[in-house]
Design a protein around this motif. Structure first.
Motif, PDB file in Angstrom:
ATOM      1  N   ARG A 196      26.528  -0.492  39.872  1.00 41.30           N
ATOM      2  CA  ARG A 196      25.198  -0.339  39.276  1.00 41.30           C
ATOM      3  C   ARG A 196      24.308  -1.521  39.635  1.00 41.30           C
ATOM      4  NH1 ARG A 196      24.794   3.018  34.260  1.00 41.30           N
ATOM      5  NH2 ARG A 196      26.624   4.359  34.204  1.00 41.30           N
ATOM      6  N   LEU A 197      24.880  -2.708  39.637  1.00 43.36           N
ATOM      7  CA  LEU A 197      24.111  -3.898  39.990  1.00 43.36           C
ATOM      8  C   LEU A 197      23.590  -3.804  41.420  1.00 43.36           C
ATOM      9  CD1 LEU A 197      23.140  -6.753  39.278  1.00 43.36           C
ATOM     10  CD2 LEU A 197      25.405  -7.599  39.962  1.00 43.36           C
ATOM     11  N   CYS A 198      24.416  -3.316  42.340  1.00 43.64           N
ATOM     12  CA  CYS A 198      23.974  -3.126  43.727  1.00 43.64           C
ATOM     13  C   CYS A 198      22.833  -2.115  43.806  1.00 43.64           C
ATOM     14  CB  CYS A 198      25.147  -2.667  44.594  1.00 43.64           C
ATOM     15  SG  CYS A 198      26.374  -3.936  44.899  1.00 43.64           S
ATOM     16  N   ILE A 199      22.945  -1.040  43.042  1.00 40.18           N
ATOM     17  CA  ILE A 199      21.893  -0.027  43.047  1.00 40.18           C
ATOM     18  C   ILE A 199      20.588  -0.626  42.541  1.00 40.18           C
ATOM     19  CG2 ILE A 199      21.138   2.140  41.989  1.00 40.18           C
ATOM     20  CD1 ILE A 199      24.109   3.003  41.998  1.00 40.18           C
ATOM     21  N   PHE A 200      20.646  -1.343  41.425  1.00 37.65           N
ATOM     22  CA  PHE A 200      19.446  -1.984  40.871  1.00 37.65           C
ATOM     23  C   PHE A 200      18.860  -3.016  41.831  1.00 37.65           C
ATOM     24  CE2 PHE A 200      20.840  -0.854  36.391  1.00 37.65           C
ATOM     25  CZ  PHE A 200      19.708  -0.094  36.101  1.00 37.65           C
ATOM     26  N   LEU A 237      23.473 -10.842  49.161  1.00 34.59           N
ATOM     27  CA  LEU A 237      24.143 -11.447  48.012  1.00 34.59           C
ATOM     28  C   LEU A 237      23.156 -12.204  47.137  1.00 34.59           C
ATOM     29  CD1 LEU A 237      26.838 -11.841  46.624  1.00 34.59           C
ATOM     30  CD2 LEU A 237      27.224 -13.861  48.051  1.00 34.59           C
ATOM     31  N   GLU A 238      22.184 -12.848  47.755  1.00 32.67           N
ATOM     32  CA  GLU A 238      21.157 -13.559  46.983  1.00 32.67           C
ATOM     33  C   GLU A 238      20.331 -12.584  46.151  1.00 32.67           C
ATOM     34  OE1 GLU A 238      17.338 -16.591  47.675  1.00 32.67           O
ATOM     35  OE2 GLU A 238      18.546 -15.922  49.383  1.00 32.67           O
ATOM     36  N   ALA A 239      19.986 -11.431  46.723  1.00 33.66           N
ATOM     37  CA  ALA A 239      19.212 -10.417  45.981  1.00 33.66           C
ATOM     38  C   ALA A 239      20.024  -9.880  44.806  1.00 33.66           C
ATOM     39  CB  ALA A 239      18.822  -9.280  46.924  1.00 33.66           C
ATOM     40  N   ILE A 240      21.317  -9.679  45.017  1.00 33.72           N
ATOM     41  CA  ILE A 240      22.180  -9.189  43.940  1.00 33.72           C
ATOM     42  C   ILE A 240      22.312 -10.246  42.845  1.00 33.72           C
ATOM     43  CG2 ILE A 240      24.529  -8.451  43.380  1.00 33.72           C
ATOM     44  CD1 ILE A 240      24.705  -7.384  46.300  1.00 33.72           C
ATOM     45  N   THR A 241      22.476 -11.496  43.252  1.00 30.84           N
ATOM     46  CA  THR A 241      22.596 -12.595  42.281  1.00 30.84           C
ATOM     47  C   THR A 241      21.334 -12.714  41.439  1.00 30.84           C
ATOM     48  OG1 THR A 241      24.065 -13.792  43.791  1.00 30.84           O
ATOM     49  CG2 THR A 241      23.023 -15.068  42.037  1.00 30.84           C
ATOM     50  N   LYS A 242      20.184 -12.586  42.080  1.00 30.71           N
ATOM     51  CA  LYS A 242      18.911 -12.670  41.353  1.00 30.71           C
ATOM     52  C   LYS A 242      18.803 -11.558  40.318  1.00 30.71           C
ATOM     53  CE  LYS A 242      13.887 -12.709  42.032  1.00 30.71           C
ATOM     54  NZ  LYS A 242      12.779 -12.602  43.024  1.00 30.71           N
ATOM     55  N   LYS A 243      19.139 -10.337  40.704  1.00 27.93           N
ATOM     56  CA  LYS A 243      19.071  -9.213  39.760  1.00 27.93           C
ATOM     57  C   LYS A 243      20.090  -9.395  38.633  1.00 27.93           C
ATOM     58  CE  LYS A 243      16.802  -6.163  39.874  1.00 27.93           C
ATOM     59  NZ  LYS A 243      15.539  -5.848  39.138  1.00 27.93           N
ATOM     60  N   ASN A 244      21.249  -9.905  38.967  1.00 28.59           N
ATOM     61  CA  ASN A 244      22.269 -10.173  37.953  1.00 28.59           C
ATOM     62  C   ASN A 244      21.739 -11.137  36.893  1.00 28.59           C
ATOM     63  OD1 ASN A 244      25.290  -9.961  37.243  1.00 28.59           O
ATOM     64  ND2 ASN A 244      24.958 -12.163  37.296  1.00 28.59           N
ATOM     65  N   LEU A 290      19.126  -9.347  34.684  1.00 24.60           N
ATOM     66  CA  LEU A 290      19.750  -8.436  33.722  1.00 24.60           C
ATOM     67  C   LEU A 290      20.669  -9.166  32.746  1.00 24.60           C
ATOM     68  CD1 LEU A 290      20.646  -5.514  36.172  1.00 24.60           C
ATOM     69  CD2 LEU A 290      18.745  -5.598  34.555  1.00 24.60           C
ATOM     70  N   HIS A 291      20.924 -10.434  33.031  1.00 25.67           N
ATOM     71  CA  HIS A 291      21.803 -11.269  32.205  1.00 25.67           C
ATOM     72  C   HIS A 291      23.160 -10.588  32.014  1.00 25.67           C
ATOM     73  CE1 HIS A 291      22.642 -14.687  29.735  1.00 25.67           C
ATOM     74  NE2 HIS A 291      22.981 -13.952  28.705  1.00 25.67           N
TER      75      HIS A 291
END
Length: 391
Positions: A102-106, A257-264, A267-268
């Motif tokens: 889900r995190l990857c999708i977001f 990976l940076e984009a995923i980390t930022k979204k993570n 979303l906390h």
């Protein structure tokens, strides 16, 4: 301790442990054999229990820190078991594989974008797309009705990407059809995904359950995948610790990976259950002997399952079990719906997962988990045959 047939034959009583598999209302009410949930009825590796008990003895359970040793254990395990090189900066901790999906999708698609899955597949693949506001494109895998074996649908994948799909979710190996994707198949998938500028997310949670002569191919062991792929993995299936909630996301493309980390962070999404950290590290560092014994036992278990199906369910078609501890029972020759099969099997004391959970077109199919003592497999299939024989 010897992790031999006698060890795994003994199993473990999981009743009254707040266990989703054994303490569910339907199981308790019908006193059934639960063969529906994809976890195993064996004790965890002793090193895992030891690590948890030692950490529990320290009487404070505050916020945890992800130490370098955690990544080192993961990296060593994947190098040792699958000959894949990972570096610490390519790894991100997540609560579970589906949360990672889900995190990857977001992170890497926008609302309304199309996302591709191959069916039949684990139900949360469907939910991960539908519940994040994306458009689901289901590409059916290609079954051989005589052998039950499913093949990759490259043409369907290309059509979906040609229509504008931005992401592909792959189950490698494929749950529920026990299919191990070969290196040439995975390479072709990568080539098609890259040709259309899409992202590939590969769920490799069942990577360790592969039976000779087959060999697991990590998607990120293929060079074509390095810049377009996110791999999701966990000790949860391999070492039966799903309740501890820890997994990892691996990506060689550091921009992704940076984009995923930022979204993570937005979303906390937090992870790092203190017991999961200690258990996972122990599993990866000290669980090989237990895992080797388990794989030998499961290999025999799949043969027990096939022999039992041949004896008690002669009309069933079962795909070759190349990987996972799950099997797909095509029972359409018996002329019943999934709902009818569920009620019939439940009345005879067996709980399975309905095929339509994995693919709405899989009416009359069921999934069975054989991650349990062999006698339980034999008894469950005997009951299934008895149920259908009485109809």
């Amino acid at each position: 301790m010897k992790f031999d047939k006698a060890y795994f034959d003994h199993g473990i009583d999981r009743r009254n442990s707040e266990c989703a598999k054994w303490d569910g209302d339907m199981i308790v009410e019908h006193d059934s054999l639960p063969m529906q949930v994809a976890d195993m009825d064996f004790p965890c590796a002793p090193a895992i229990q030891k690590a948890i008990l030692e950490r529990a003895a320290h009487n404070c359970y505050g916020y945890s820190k992800y130490m370098p040793e955690e990544k080192e254990a993961l990296i060593s395990f994947w190098q040792r078991r699958h000959q894949m090189k990972i570096t610490p900066e390519q790894v991100m901790r997540i609560p579970c594989v589906i949360e990672g999906m889900r995190l990857c999708i977001f992170s890497l698609t926008n609302p309304g974008d199309s996302v591709v899955i191959f069916t039949p597949v684990y139900p949360p693949f469907h939910y991960a797309v539908n519940e994040t506001g994306r458009h689901l494109i289901s590409v059916p895998l290609l079954p051989n009705r005589e052998t039950g074996r499913y093949d990759m649908n490259f043409e369907g994948l290309e059509e979906a990407l040609k229509s504008g799909a931005k992401m592909v979710l792959l189950c490698n190996p494929q749950n529920p059809i026990s299919r191990l994707w070969r290196r040439d198949e995975l390479t072709r998938v990568c080539q098609i995904v890259k040709a259309y500028g899409a992202i590939l997310v590969s769920d490799e949670i069942h990577a360790d359950f592969v039976y000779a002569p087959h060999v697991f191919t990590p998607m990120l062991s293929i060079e074509e995948a390095w810049d377009c792929t996110v791999m999701l993995c966990s000790a949860s299936k391999t070492f039966n610790v799903a309740g501890l909630q820890q997994a990892n996301l691996v990506c060689f493309n550091l921009d992704l990976l940076e984009a995923i980390t930022k979204k993570n962070q937005e979303l906390h999404i937090t992870s790092g259950n203190i017991f999961a950290l200690f258990a996972t590290r122990a599993a990866y560092n000290e669980g090989d002997e237990w895992l080797d014994g388990l794989l030998e036992y499961l290999d025999e278990g799949r043969k027990v399952l096939m022999e039992s199906v041949k004896e008690h369910l002669p009309k069933a078609v079962v795909p070759p079990i190349e990987a996972t501890y799950l099997a797909w029972l095509d029972l359409r020759a018996y002329g019943k719906t999934c709902a009818e099969l569920t009620n019939l099997f439940r009345a005879h004391g067996v709980e399975l997962t309905t095929g339509t959970d994995f693919d709405k077109t899989a009416e009359g199919c069921m999934r069975i988990c054989f991650g349990c003592p062999h006698d339980m497999i034999r008894e469950a299939v005997r009951r299934l045959g008895e149920a259908l024989k009485e109809e």
